[in-house]
Scaffold this motif. Structure first.
Motif, PDB file in Angstrom:
ATOM      1  N   SER A  16       0.802  -1.224   0.000  1.00  0.00           N
ATOM      2  CA  SER A  16       0.000   0.000   0.000  1.00  0.00           C
ATOM      3  C   SER A  16       0.835   1.273   0.000  1.00  0.00           C
ATOM      4  O   SER A  16       0.297   2.372  -0.148  1.00  0.00           O
ATOM      5  N   ALA A  17       2.148   1.158   0.150  1.00  0.00           N
ATOM      6  CA  ALA A  17       2.991   2.368   0.211  1.00  0.00           C
ATOM      7  C   ALA A  17       4.436   2.012  -0.079  1.00  0.00           C
ATOM      8  O   ALA A  17       4.820   0.833  -0.121  1.00  0.00           O
ATOM      9  N   GLY A  18       5.251   3.055  -0.286  1.00  0.00           N
ATOM     10  CA  GLY A  18       6.701   2.917  -0.338  1.00  0.00           C
ATOM     11  C   GLY A  18       7.227   1.910  -1.332  1.00  0.00           C
ATOM     12  O   GLY A  18       6.883   1.923  -2.522  1.00  0.00           O
ATOM     13  N   LEU A  19       8.074   1.014  -0.860  1.00  0.00           N
ATOM     14  CA  LEU A  19       8.712   0.027  -1.724  1.00  0.00           C
ATOM     15  C   LEU A  19       7.690  -0.886  -2.383  1.00  0.00           C
ATOM     16  O   LEU A  19       7.870  -1.303  -3.525  1.00  0.00           O
ATOM     17  N   GLY A  20       6.622  -1.208  -1.660  1.00  0.00           N
ATOM     18  CA  GLY A  20       5.610  -2.093  -2.224  1.00  0.00           C
ATOM     19  C   GLY A  20       4.971  -1.517  -3.464  1.00  0.00           C
ATOM     20  O   GLY A  20       4.768  -2.222  -4.472  1.00  0.00           O
ATOM     21  N   ALA A 169      20.435 -18.601   3.000  1.00  0.00           N
ATOM     22  CA  ALA A 169      20.394 -20.061   3.093  1.00  0.00           C
ATOM     23  C   ALA A 169      19.459 -20.652   2.039  1.00  0.00           C
ATOM     24  O   ALA A 169      19.777 -21.660   1.390  1.00  0.00           O
ATOM     25  N   LEU A 170      18.309 -20.009   1.838  1.00  0.00           N
ATOM     26  CA  LEU A 170      17.372 -20.482   0.816  1.00  0.00           C
ATOM     27  C   LEU A 170      17.968 -20.343  -0.585  1.00  0.00           C
ATOM     28  O   LEU A 170      17.699 -21.169  -1.455  1.00  0.00           O
ATOM     29  N   TRP A 171      18.749 -19.293  -0.796  1.00  0.00           N
ATOM     30  CA  TRP A 171      19.435 -19.117  -2.090  1.00  0.00           C
ATOM     31  C   TRP A 171      20.288 -20.348  -2.392  1.00  0.00           C
ATOM     32  O   TRP A 171      20.287 -20.867  -3.517  1.00  0.00           O
ATOM     33  N   ALA A 172      21.029 -20.810  -1.381  1.00  0.00           N
ATOM     34  CA  ALA A 172      21.879 -21.986  -1.582  1.00  0.00           C
ATOM     35  C   ALA A 172      21.038 -23.246  -1.817  1.00  0.00           C
ATOM     36  O   ALA A 172      21.379 -24.080  -2.657  1.00  0.00           O
ATOM     37  N   GLU A 173      19.936 -23.361  -1.083  1.00  0.00           N
ATOM     38  CA  GLU A 173      19.076 -24.537  -1.248  1.00  0.00           C
ATOM     39  C   GLU A 173      18.383 -24.554  -2.607  1.00  0.00           C
ATOM     40  O   GLU A 173      18.061 -25.627  -3.129  1.00  0.00           O
ATOM     41  N   ALA A 174      18.140 -23.378  -3.167  1.00  0.00           N
ATOM     42  CA  ALA A 174      17.382 -23.285  -4.426  1.00  0.00           C
ATOM     43  C   ALA A 174      18.249 -23.418  -5.666  1.00  0.00           C
ATOM     44  O   ALA A 174      17.731 -23.377  -6.789  1.00  0.00           O
ATOM     45  N   ARG A 175      19.558 -23.562  -5.511  1.00  0.00           N
ATOM     46  CA  ARG A 175      20.418 -23.724  -6.681  1.00  0.00           C
ATOM     47  C   ARG A 175      19.980 -24.930  -7.498  1.00  0.00           C
ATOM     48  O   ARG A 175      19.652 -25.977  -6.957  1.00  0.00           O
ATOM     49  N   GLY A 176      19.973 -24.757  -8.792  1.00  0.00           N
ATOM     50  CA  GLY A 176      19.570 -25.839  -9.674  1.00  0.00           C
ATOM     51  C   GLY A 176      18.086 -25.861  -9.976  1.00  0.00           C
ATOM     52  O   GLY A 176      17.632 -26.629 -10.821  1.00  0.00           O
ATOM     53  N   THR A 177      17.328 -25.003  -9.298  1.00  0.00           N
ATOM     54  CA  THR A 177      15.906 -24.853  -9.620  1.00  0.00           C
ATOM     55  C   THR A 177      15.755 -23.607 -10.502  1.00  0.00           C
ATOM     56  O   THR A 177      16.725 -22.906 -10.790  1.00  0.00           O
ATOM     57  N   GLY A 178      14.554 -23.305 -10.894  1.00  0.00           N
ATOM     58  CA  GLY A 178      14.328 -22.104 -11.687  1.00  0.00           C
ATOM     59  C   GLY A 178      14.040 -20.883 -10.847  1.00  0.00           C
ATOM     60  O   GLY A 178      13.754 -19.805 -11.393  1.00  0.00           O
ATOM     61  N   LEU A 179      14.126 -21.018  -9.511  1.00  0.00           N
ATOM     62  CA  LEU A 179      13.751 -19.920  -8.616  1.00  0.00           C
ATOM     63  C   LEU A 179      14.947 -19.034  -8.298  1.00  0.00           C
ATOM     64  O   LEU A 179      16.004 -19.512  -7.883  1.00  0.00           O
ATOM     65  N   THR A 180      14.782 -17.726  -8.476  1.00  0.00           N
ATOM     66  CA  THR A 180      15.787 -16.744  -8.091  1.00  0.00           C
ATOM     67  C   THR A 180      15.455 -16.248  -6.684  1.00  0.00           C
ATOM     68  O   THR A 180      14.351 -15.757  -6.436  1.00  0.00           O
ATOM     69  N   VAL A 181      16.405 -16.385  -5.758  1.00  0.00           N
ATOM     70  CA  VAL A 181      16.206 -15.978  -4.368  1.00  0.00           C
ATOM     71  C   VAL A 181      17.137 -14.819  -4.050  1.00  0.00           C
ATOM     72  O   VAL A 181      18.336 -14.887  -4.330  1.00  0.00           O
ATOM     73  N   LEU A 182      16.588 -13.763  -3.469  1.00  0.00           N
ATOM     74  CA  LEU A 182      17.400 -12.562  -3.221  1.00  0.00           C
ATOM     75  C   LEU A 182      16.944 -11.841  -1.958  1.00  0.00           C
ATOM     76  O   LEU A 182      15.756 -11.596  -1.772  1.00  0.00           O
ATOM     77  N   ALA A 183      17.911 -11.496  -1.103  1.00  0.00           N
ATOM     78  CA  ALA A 183      17.672 -10.590   0.018  1.00  0.00           C
ATOM     79  C   ALA A 183      18.147  -9.203  -0.395  1.00  0.00           C
ATOM     80  O   ALA A 183      19.300  -9.033  -0.805  1.00  0.00           O
ATOM     81  N   VAL A 184      17.275  -8.227  -0.303  1.00  0.00           N
ATOM     82  CA  VAL A 184      17.614  -6.844  -0.639  1.00  0.00           C
ATOM     83  C   VAL A 184      17.806  -6.076   0.666  1.00  0.00           C
ATOM     84  O   VAL A 184      16.943  -6.107   1.549  1.00  0.00           O
ATOM     85  N   CYS A 185      18.945  -5.389   0.781  1.00  0.00           N
ATOM     86  CA  CYS A 185      19.294  -4.693   2.020  1.00  0.00           C
ATOM     87  C   CYS A 185      19.313  -3.186   1.806  1.00  0.00           C
ATOM     88  O   CYS A 185      20.330  -2.623   1.372  1.00  0.00           O
ATOM     89  N   PRO A 186      18.208  -2.502   2.082  1.00  0.00           N
ATOM     90  CA  PRO A 186      18.194  -1.049   1.956  1.00  0.00           C
ATOM     91  C   PRO A 186      18.888  -0.391   3.138  1.00  0.00           C
ATOM     92  O   PRO A 186      18.918  -0.942   4.249  1.00  0.00           O
ATOM     93  N   GLY A 187      19.426   0.796   2.894  1.00  0.00           N
ATOM     94  CA  GLY A 187      19.765   1.692   3.978  1.00  0.00           C
ATOM     95  C   GLY A 187      18.540   2.557   4.228  1.00  0.00           C
ATOM     96  O   GLY A 187      17.418   2.183   3.869  1.00  0.00           O
ATOM     97  N   PRO A 188      18.718   3.746   4.818  1.00  0.00           N
ATOM     98  CA  PRO A 188      17.564   4.626   5.029  1.00  0.00           C
ATOM     99  C   PRO A 188      16.925   4.999   3.694  1.00  0.00           C
ATOM    100  O   PRO A 188      17.620   5.386   2.752  1.00  0.00           O
ATOM    101  N   THR A 189      15.608   4.838   3.601  1.00  0.00           N
ATOM    102  CA  THR A 189      14.879   5.055   2.354  1.00  0.00           C
ATOM    103  C   THR A 189      13.662   5.916   2.641  1.00  0.00           C
ATOM    104  O   THR A 189      13.001   5.756   3.678  1.00  0.00           O
ATOM    105  N   ARG A 190      13.372   6.841   1.724  1.00  0.00           N
ATOM    106  CA  ARG A 190      12.237   7.748   1.934  1.00  0.00           C
ATOM    107  C   ARG A 190      10.919   7.019   1.686  1.00  0.00           C
ATOM    108  O   ARG A 190      10.386   7.012   0.586  1.00  0.00           O
ATOM    109  N   THR A 191      10.424   6.397   2.737  1.00  0.00           N
ATOM    110  CA  THR A 191       9.126   5.740   2.730  1.00  0.00           C
ATOM    111  C   THR A 191       8.428   6.127   4.034  1.00  0.00           C
ATOM    112  O   THR A 191       8.899   7.011   4.764  1.00  0.00           O
ATOM    113  N   GLU A 192       7.347   5.443   4.370  1.00  0.00           N
ATOM    114  CA  GLU A 192       6.653   5.712   5.624  1.00  0.00           C
ATOM    115  C   GLU A 192       7.307   4.998   6.808  1.00  0.00           C
ATOM    116  O   GLU A 192       6.801   5.073   7.933  1.00  0.00           O
TER     117      GLU A 192
END
Length: 271
Positions: A16-20, A169-192
């Motif tokens: 409903s806001a920001g990054l979403g 950890a899930l990224w390592a477990e998902a190797r060889g599948t078609g799933l891309t796994v990613l953790a995104v690490c923001p710093g301070p971001t102008r959201t709510e």
């Protein structure tokens, strides 16, 4: 190479806001259909109208309080009843609290852990069979707070450290599948986010926009071999790397100083 999501369905929490909102527009721009989840139904409906009109995609709105137990299975059952299968999951919902831990409201802390950790894990586990059946993405929003203790935001930092380690950890477990796994690490971001926190003292470093953060996420998702995590912004990346060269003691003290040097009050001094 780019992540091909045209015609697939992507579930975005905290939509409903920001990054979403930014993630929703970017994925819709690539032809993905969307499932938008957040508490504020009016905002979700307005966003859905905009996305349908702008991108011509199908948008399903599911107003829900993600701090409620068993919400993940309830969402999947609701979608199954509508004939909708989720191909990608963006676990964006989360919030932080700021202050000395002994002065925080325990109910709010419980909700923070429930949303940032428990619901994220349950959503991931509940939808993972569907994600693994295709070639979509699992994106979890962690934080630069993941890389060191965060006095003054002790629970938030710990919850995001969990998200980072869990996702990698899930990224390592998902190797060889078609799933891309990613953790995104923001710093301070102008959201709510800082409106909920109640203070911008927790914002360490230069603020990024939601668009800049999502740019980083998509550049990473589009790589032929995406890494398990990414930090948005060069200064934030340098800061995250620097924690490797400090002792745990020094890291906690420096982080605490940057976040306002908040300390607990002893029982005696509080009387």
């Amino acid at each position: 190479m780019s992540l091909d999501v045209a015609g697939t369905t992507i579930l975005i929490t905290g939509a409903s806001a920001g990054l979403g909102v930014e993630f929703a527009h970017r994925f819709a721009g690539r032809g993905a259909n969307l499932v938008l989840v957040a508490r504020r139904a009016d905002r979700l409906e307005a966003l859905a109208v905009d996305l349908r009109d702008t991108h011509g995609v199908t948008v399903t709105v599911l107003p829900a309080d993600l701090t409620q137990p068993d919400i993940a299975q309830a969402l999947r059952s609701d979608l199954a009843g509508r004939g909708i299968t989720v191909d990608s999951l963006i676990n964006n919902a989360g919030f932080g609290t700021h202050g000395a831990f002994n002065e925080e409201n325990l109910e709010q802390v419980r909700s923070e852990i429930q949303l940032n950790v428990t619901t994220l894990v349950e959503l991931t586990h509940t939808f993972l069979p569907d994600l693994l059946a295709g070639r979509g993405a699992l994106v979890n929003i962690a934080s630069t707070a993941s890389f060191q203790p965060t006095p003054g935001m002790a629970v938030y930092g710990a919850s995001k450290a969990f998200v980072l380690n869990f996702t990698e950890a899930l990224w390592a477990e998902a190797r060889g599948t078609g799933l891309t796994v990613l953790a995104v690490c923001p710093g301070p971001t102008r959201t709510e986010f800082f409106d909920v926190v109640g203070s911008e003292e927790a914002a360490v470093g230069r603020m990024q926009t939601a668009a800049q953060l999502v740019d980083t996420a998509f550049r990473t998702l589009d790589r032929r071999s995406a890494p398990p995590s990414v930090v948005s912004g060069l200064p934030n990346w340098v800061s995250s790397i620097s924690t490797r060269f400090a002792t745990r003691r020094l890291g906690a003290l420096i982080s605490g100083r940057l976040l306002g040097d908040i300390r607990m009050k002893s029982i005696l001094s509080a009387k």
